[in-house]
Scaffold this active site. Structure first.
Site, PDB file in Angstrom:
ATOM      1  N   TYR A   5      23.641  10.553   2.410  1.00 58.07           N
ATOM      2  CA  TYR A   5      23.209  10.236   1.037  1.00 58.07           C
ATOM      3  C   TYR A   5      23.903  11.171   0.041  1.00 58.07           C
ATOM      4  O   TYR A   5      24.487  10.735  -0.954  1.00 58.07           O
ATOM      5  CB  TYR A   5      21.683  10.359   0.917  1.00 58.07           C
ATOM      6  CG  TYR A   5      21.215  10.397  -0.525  1.00 58.07           C
ATOM      7  CD1 TYR A   5      21.247   9.250  -1.309  1.00 58.07           C
ATOM      8  CD2 TYR A   5      20.783  11.593  -1.117  1.00 58.07           C
ATOM      9  CE1 TYR A   5      20.859   9.287  -2.645  1.00 58.07           C
ATOM     10  CE2 TYR A   5      20.397  11.639  -2.441  1.00 58.07           C
ATOM     11  CZ  TYR A   5      20.427  10.484  -3.197  1.00 58.07           C
ATOM     12  OH  TYR A   5      20.055  10.521  -4.523  1.00 58.07           O
TER      13      TYR A   5
ATOM     14  N   LYS B 293      26.868  10.617  -3.152  1.00 53.71           N
ATOM     15  CA  LYS B 293      26.803  11.100  -4.544  1.00 53.71           C
ATOM     16  C   LYS B 293      28.060  11.913  -4.874  1.00 53.71           C
ATOM     17  O   LYS B 293      28.632  11.767  -5.947  1.00 53.71           O
ATOM     18  CB  LYS B 293      25.549  11.951  -4.764  1.00 53.71           C
ATOM     19  CG  LYS B 293      24.242  11.164  -4.690  1.00 53.71           C
ATOM     20  CD  LYS B 293      24.111  10.179  -5.827  1.00 53.71           C
ATOM     21  CE  LYS B 293      22.905   9.270  -5.698  1.00 53.71           C
ATOM     22  NZ  LYS B 293      22.889   8.151  -6.615  1.00 53.71           N
TER      23      LYS B 293
ATOM     24  N   SER C  75      22.746  13.865  -8.325  1.00 49.15           N
ATOM     25  CA  SER C  75      21.567  14.557  -7.793  1.00 49.15           C
ATOM     26  C   SER C  75      21.868  16.023  -7.558  1.00 49.15           C
ATOM     27  O   SER C  75      23.016  16.401  -7.254  1.00 49.15           O
ATOM     28  CB  SER C  75      21.213  13.889  -6.457  1.00 49.15           C
ATOM     29  OG  SER C  75      20.291  14.665  -5.738  1.00 49.15           O
TER      30      SER C  75
HETATM   31  P1  NAD Z   1      14.573   3.523  -6.807  1.00 51.07           P
HETATM   32  O1  NAD Z   1      14.832   3.127  -5.394  1.00 51.07           O
HETATM   33  O2  NAD Z   1      13.185   3.477  -7.311  1.00 51.07           O
HETATM   34  O3  NAD Z   1      15.492   2.643  -7.785  1.00 51.07           O
HETATM   35  C1  NAD Z   1      16.764   2.160  -7.415  1.00 51.07           C
HETATM   36  C2  NAD Z   1      16.817   0.677  -7.785  1.00 51.07           C
HETATM   37  O4  NAD Z   1      18.112   0.180  -7.446  1.00 51.07           O
HETATM   38  C3  NAD Z   1      15.793  -0.155  -7.017  1.00 51.07           C
HETATM   39  O5  NAD Z   1      15.064  -0.960  -7.922  1.00 51.07           O
HETATM   40  C4  NAD Z   1      16.652  -1.023  -6.077  1.00 51.07           C
HETATM   41  O6  NAD Z   1      16.069  -2.292  -5.881  1.00 51.07           O
HETATM   42  C5  NAD Z   1      17.966  -1.094  -6.832  1.00 51.07           C
HETATM   43  N1  NAD Z   1      19.162  -1.283  -6.007  1.00 51.07           N
HETATM   44  C6  NAD Z   1      19.523  -0.578  -4.897  1.00 51.07           C
HETATM   45  N2  NAD Z   1      20.690  -1.047  -4.429  1.00 51.07           N
HETATM   46  C7  NAD Z   1      21.083  -2.052  -5.245  1.00 51.07           C
HETATM   47  C8  NAD Z   1      22.207  -2.916  -5.285  1.00 51.07           C
HETATM   48  N3  NAD Z   1      23.155  -2.856  -4.342  1.00 51.07           N
HETATM   49  N4  NAD Z   1      22.305  -3.818  -6.276  1.00 51.07           N
HETATM   50  C9  NAD Z   1      21.327  -3.905  -7.225  1.00 51.07           C
HETATM   51  N5  NAD Z   1      20.229  -3.128  -7.237  1.00 51.07           N
HETATM   52  C10 NAD Z   1      20.114  -2.199  -6.259  1.00 51.07           C
HETATM   53  O7  NAD Z   1      15.202   4.984  -6.982  1.00 51.07           O
HETATM   54  P2  NAD Z   1      15.038   6.021  -8.183  1.00 51.07           P
HETATM   55  O8  NAD Z   1      14.209   7.154  -7.697  1.00 51.07           O
HETATM   56  O9  NAD Z   1      14.691   5.319  -9.424  1.00 51.07           O
HETATM   57  O10 NAD Z   1      16.536   6.565  -8.243  1.00 51.07           O
HETATM   58  C11 NAD Z   1      17.497   5.994  -9.110  1.00 51.07           C
HETATM   59  C12 NAD Z   1      18.836   6.676  -8.875  1.00 51.07           C
HETATM   60  O11 NAD Z   1      18.696   8.078  -9.085  1.00 51.07           O
HETATM   61  C13 NAD Z   1      19.387   6.519  -7.467  1.00 51.07           C
HETATM   62  O12 NAD Z   1      20.781   6.341  -7.544  1.00 51.07           O
HETATM   63  C14 NAD Z   1      19.054   7.832  -6.799  1.00 51.07           C
HETATM   64  O13 NAD Z   1      19.974   8.158  -5.783  1.00 51.07           O
HETATM   65  C15 NAD Z   1      19.170   8.799  -7.971  1.00 51.07           C
HETATM   66  N6  NAD Z   1      18.365  10.017  -7.796  1.00 51.07           N
HETATM   67  C16 NAD Z   1      17.032   9.917  -7.531  1.00 51.07           C
HETATM   68  C17 NAD Z   1      16.274  11.068  -7.344  1.00 51.07           C
HETATM   69  C18 NAD Z   1      14.798  10.988  -6.992  1.00 51.07           C
HETATM   70  O14 NAD Z   1      14.263  11.971  -6.490  1.00 51.07           O
HETATM   71  N7  NAD Z   1      14.115   9.881  -7.253  1.00 51.07           N
HETATM   72  C19 NAD Z   1      16.882  12.323  -7.472  1.00 51.07           C
HETATM   73  C20 NAD Z   1      18.239  12.392  -7.764  1.00 51.07           C
HETATM   74  C21 NAD Z   1      18.976  11.216  -7.927  1.00 51.07           C
HETATM   75  C1  WQD Z   2      10.083  19.090  -2.074  1.00 48.42           C
HETATM   76  C2  WQD Z   2       9.431  20.253  -1.328  1.00 48.42           C
HETATM   77  C3  WQD Z   2       9.651  20.079   1.067  1.00 48.42           C
HETATM   78  C4  WQD Z   2       7.145  16.513   1.555  1.00 48.42           C
HETATM   79  C5  WQD Z   2      14.738  15.236  -2.140  1.00 48.42           C
HETATM   80  C6  WQD Z   2      16.162  14.864  -1.805  1.00 48.42           C
HETATM   81  C7  WQD Z   2      17.044  15.069  -2.992  1.00 48.42           C
HETATM   82  C8  WQD Z   2      16.497  14.356  -4.252  1.00 48.42           C
HETATM   83  C9  WQD Z   2      15.051  14.664  -4.475  1.00 48.42           C
HETATM   84  C10 WQD Z   2      17.602  12.241  -4.486  1.00 48.42           C
HETATM   85  C11 WQD Z   2      10.282  20.759  -0.160  1.00 48.42           C
HETATM   86  C12 WQD Z   2       8.197  19.999   0.657  1.00 48.42           C
HETATM   87  C13 WQD Z   2       7.843  17.583   1.024  1.00 48.42           C
HETATM   88  C14 WQD Z   2       6.026  16.769   2.388  1.00 48.42           C
HETATM   89  C15 WQD Z   2       6.364  19.137   2.063  1.00 48.42           C
HETATM   90  N1  WQD Z   2      16.589  12.944  -4.134  1.00 48.42           N
HETATM   91  N2  WQD Z   2       7.456  18.859   1.266  1.00 48.42           N
HETATM   92  N3  WQD Z   2       5.679  18.068   2.585  1.00 48.42           N
HETATM   93  O1  WQD Z   2      13.704  17.808  -0.562  1.00 48.42           O
HETATM   94  O2  WQD Z   2      13.788  18.834  -2.896  1.00 48.42           O
HETATM   95  O3  WQD Z   2      14.707  16.604  -2.525  1.00 48.42           O
HETATM   96  O4  WQD Z   2      14.314  14.445  -3.269  1.00 48.42           O
HETATM   97  O5  WQD Z   2      18.665  12.611  -4.871  1.00 48.42           O
HETATM   98  O6  WQD Z   2      18.306  14.589  -2.644  1.00 48.42           O
HETATM   99  O7  WQD Z   2      16.597  15.671  -0.720  1.00 48.42           O
HETATM  100  O8  WQD Z   2      12.249  16.903  -2.462  1.00 48.42           O
HETATM  101  O9  WQD Z   2       9.951  16.059  -2.636  1.00 48.42           O
HETATM  102  O10 WQD Z   2      11.172  15.801  -0.433  1.00 48.42           O
HETATM  103  O11 WQD Z   2      10.454  18.075  -1.158  1.00 48.42           O
HETATM  104  O12 WQD Z   2       6.026  20.285   2.299  1.00 48.42           O
HETATM  105  O13 WQD Z   2       5.399  15.842   2.908  1.00 48.42           O
HETATM  106  O14 WQD Z   2       8.212  19.777  -0.736  1.00 48.42           O
HETATM  107  O15 WQD Z   2       9.795  20.788   2.252  1.00 48.42           O
HETATM  108  O16 WQD Z   2      10.090  22.143  -0.084  1.00 48.42           O
HETATM  109  P1  WQD Z   2      13.619  17.642  -2.017  1.00 48.42           P
HETATM  110  P2  WQD Z   2      10.919  16.619  -1.656  1.00 48.42           P
END
Ligand code: NAD
Ligand code: WQD
Length: 337
Positions: A149, A153, A125
């Site tokens: 979190y 990572k 991330s």
């Molecule tokens: P999500 O929660 O929709 O998907 C994660 C899936 O993993 C879920 O279906 C959950 O049931 C499953 N899971 C969790 N723990 C598990 C375990 N111990 N065993 C088996 N299954 C398990 O999340 P997402 O948004 O699709 O994110 C996927 C990955 O990408 C995550 O690792 C997250 O940290 C990373 N990521 C997400 C974002 C974002 O903004 N969505 C940004 C950066 C990184």
């Molecule tokens: C985006 C912008 C908020 C909600 C997070 C995690 C990051 C990654 C992605 C997993 C910011 C603003 C948000 C609201 C708002 N996830 N906001 N009102 O913070 O960039 O990243 O998700 O890895 O680790 O920290 O994304 O969508 O939460 O926020 O004003 O109700 O929207 O302040 O400027 P962020 P976000």
């Protein structure tokens, strides 16, 4: 057919990646414990895939299950999405995050070392850049974390680097996602957060759908043109395609690669709201609130290295992201009625 094991494949990014993999001719097995996704998604996901998906309900922390999974079939690679991802929750329940994300990944890697493929694409991330000293962010910028979190990572990234140092037969991609948004254009799969959404776009979509009265804009006094936070929003299908490109790269190179998956363009909260209003034809009421703890002013990628190495770049713009997110929101509403 080359088979890929997709941990967390029932989730938001994983499900879209399964579609892209199946369309590219890979066989897909999902391993997911459904802690943050629903079994109903699987039937809809299957409708989008030209080949039959395999689904194993189970936990990546279960070594006995992992051994069975890897002994039952030969996988070419693992794409590892499974993990917990809510920043706020991780500060309240840090042990659950270290246990699930770090211990889960260790269990997975150990099983792969003994019985499975030595090829993995990992969901990292942009959070690993902490509060970056400059934008756009390059992969060699310093890393840090401000919450458990993010630390999981970073720890997993280090574990993967050590693993590659110890055995260069491993092929490893550490993909640092920026802000994934949008949904598949069919409206069959998308992001469906349980409870109050933490992220901007799902919240905006719920306000448009009148499930919430207004959007809280967390801070309008940042050093940005309109005072609100700037992020690099990337369509989830572009992100999914980045995984396919990384997988193909690892087929040819047993390397450790670390890449940004972002568009290279940042948009403010108010710009996102305006674009979403255009997509849905509705007004999104907003209330200005204080800054959210831990937020930064600006975060957007320099995606040059992904382009150079993988020949991958995001192609979908903001209008498409908002249109698909809104279509998904409306489709879910209809299904739930
Ligand atoms: P999500 O929660 O929709 O998907 C994660 C899936 O993993 C879920 O279906 C959950 O049931 C499953 N899971 C969790 N723990 C598990 C375990 N111990 N065993 C088996 N299954 C398990 O999340 P997402 O948004 O699709 O994110 C996927 C990955 O990408 C995550 O690792 C997250 O940290 C990373 N990521 C997400 C974002 C974002 O903004 N969505 C940004 C950066 C990184
Ligand atoms: C985006 C912008 C908020 C909600 C997070 C995690 C990051 C990654 C992605 C997993 C910011 C603003 C948000 C609201 C708002 N996830 N906001 N009102 O913070 O960039 O990243 O998700 O890895 O680790 O920290 O994304 O969508 O939460 O926020 O004003 O109700 O929207 O302040 O400027 P962020 P976000």
């Amino acid at each position: 057919m080359n088979q890929i094991l997709v941990t967390g494949g029932a989730g938001y990014i994983g499900s879209h990646t399964c579609v892209v993999l199946a369309e590219a001719g890979y066989g897909v097995t999902i391993l997911d414990n459904l802690c943050n996704s629903r079994a109903e998604v699987l039937a809809r996901l299957q409708m989008l895939c030209p080949t039959k998906l395999e689904f194993i309900k189970g936990d990546i922390r279960d070594p006995v299950l992992l051994e069975q999974v890897f002994k039952a079939r030969q996988y070419q690679a693992v794409i590892h999405f499974a993990g917990l991802k809510a920043v706020g929750e991780s500060t309240v329940q840090p042990l659950a995050y270290y246990e699930n994300n770090v211990c889960g990944t260790l269990a997975l890697l150990k099983a792969m070392q003994h019985h499975g493929p030595k090829s993995i694409v990992f969901s990292s991330s942009a959070t690993v850049y902490g509060d970056p000293h400059a934008v756009p962010i390059k992969e060699d910028f310093p890393t840090s974390a401000t919450n458990p979190y993010g630390r999981t990572k970073l720890m997993i990234e280090e574990i993967l680097a050590d693993l590659h140092r110890a055995d260069t037969g491993w092929s490893i991609a550490r993909l640092r996602y920026f802000n994934p948004v949008g949904a598949h254009e069919s409206g069959l799969i998308g992001e469906d957060p349980l409870g109050v959404p933490n992220n901007l776009m799902p919240y905006v979509a719920q306000v448009a759908a009148q499930r919430r009265p207004y959007l809280n804009v967390w801070g309008n006094d940042y050093d940005t043109p309109d005072g609100t936070g700037i992020r690099d929003y990337i369509h989830v299908l572009d992100l999914a395609k980045g995984h396919l490109s990384a997988l193909r790269y690892l087929e040819q190179h047993s390397e450790l690669i670390t890449l940004n998956l972002g568009t290279g363009r940042g948009y403010s909260v108010l710009e996102m709201v305006a674009e979403f209003e255009r997509a849905c034809g509705l007004k999104i009421p907003c209330r200005m609130g204080p800054r959210r703890k831990g937020d930064i002013a600006q975060c957007f990628a320099d995606p040059t290295r992904s382009w150079e190495l993988l020949n991958w770049r995001a192609t979908r713009g903001l209008a498409q992201m908002c249109k698909d997110a809104w279509h998904w929101q409306c489709s879910e509403k209809l299904r739930n009625e």
